[in-house]
Write an enzyme that holds these catalytic residues in place. Structure first.
Site, PDB file in Angstrom:
ATOM      1  CG  ASP A 125      23.022  64.735   8.716  1.00  0.00           C
ATOM      2  OD1 ASP A 125      23.074  65.968   8.549  1.00  0.00           O
ATOM      3  OD2 ASP A 125      23.989  64.060   9.103  1.00  0.00           O
ATOM      4  CG  ASP A 143      25.602  68.444   5.543  1.00  0.00           C
ATOM      5  OD1 ASP A 143      26.333  69.049   6.357  1.00  0.00           O
ATOM      6  OD2 ASP A 143      24.968  67.406   5.834  1.00  0.00           O
TER       7      ASP A 143
END
Length: 174
Positions: A125, A143
């Site tokens: 991330d 995401d």
């Protein structure tokens, strides 16, 4: 008829590949160019890049679970759901186009994060947004794809609920 089916499959595969590809290319760049927890300001401190390796799920949930449970819950179950999603996407011929597009985003993003988890042992991330009253966790393009897919499905759901009562009223009058 076969040309339409081939075109449909080609477009769906292209959408899936673009979602997965953009996610993986961005993560590869981040893994090479940004150190763990390095903080790079893009738009003042409102949009930043911060590389985080997430071995858990959303917001690192499950990070502390024993390995076997993480393997089952964070790898096995998503693998089953994504497999079913692919089957559903390609087997159901009468799905609305918006649902097909939403599923491509959901599945493409899901495959991107699952690939990371299997190959790298964690999901990379790297984006963070902070607008004072609204702040996100650290996230990635997979995401974003998943959220776009969910958003399209929500809009489709609301649209179908709005049009159904009108259709029922009209058929009751006739």
């Amino acid at each position: 008829m076969q040309k339409i089916k081939n075109l449909r499959w080609s477009v769906l595969l292209l959408l899936l590949t673009l979602n997965f590809g953009c996610d993986q290319i961005s993560k590869k760049i981040v893994r090479v160019k940004i150190s763990n927890y390095e903080h790079i300001s893009i738009i003042k401190d409102r949009f930043t890049l911060t590389r985080v390796e997430n071995s858990g799920a959303f917001l690192s949930l499950g990070d502390e679970m024993p390995y076997i449970f993480r393997l089952i819950i964070l790898t096995g179950l998503p693998l089953l759901f994504l497999g079913y999603g692919l089957y559903f996407l390609f087997a159901k011929r009468n799905l609305p186009i918006s649902v097909q597009i939403a599923l491509c985003f959901l599945i493409g993003g899901g495959i991107g994060n699952l690939y990371d988890r299997i190959v790298h042992g964690s999901v990379t991330d790297f984006m963070h947004i902070d607008f004072y009253i609204f702040q996100t966790g650290v996230f990635n393009f997979a995401d974003i794809s998943i959220m776009i897919g969910v958003g399209i499905l929500l809009v489709q759901s609301f649209r179908s609920k709005i049009t159904r009562p009108e259709e029922e009223t009209i058929s009751e009058i006739e």
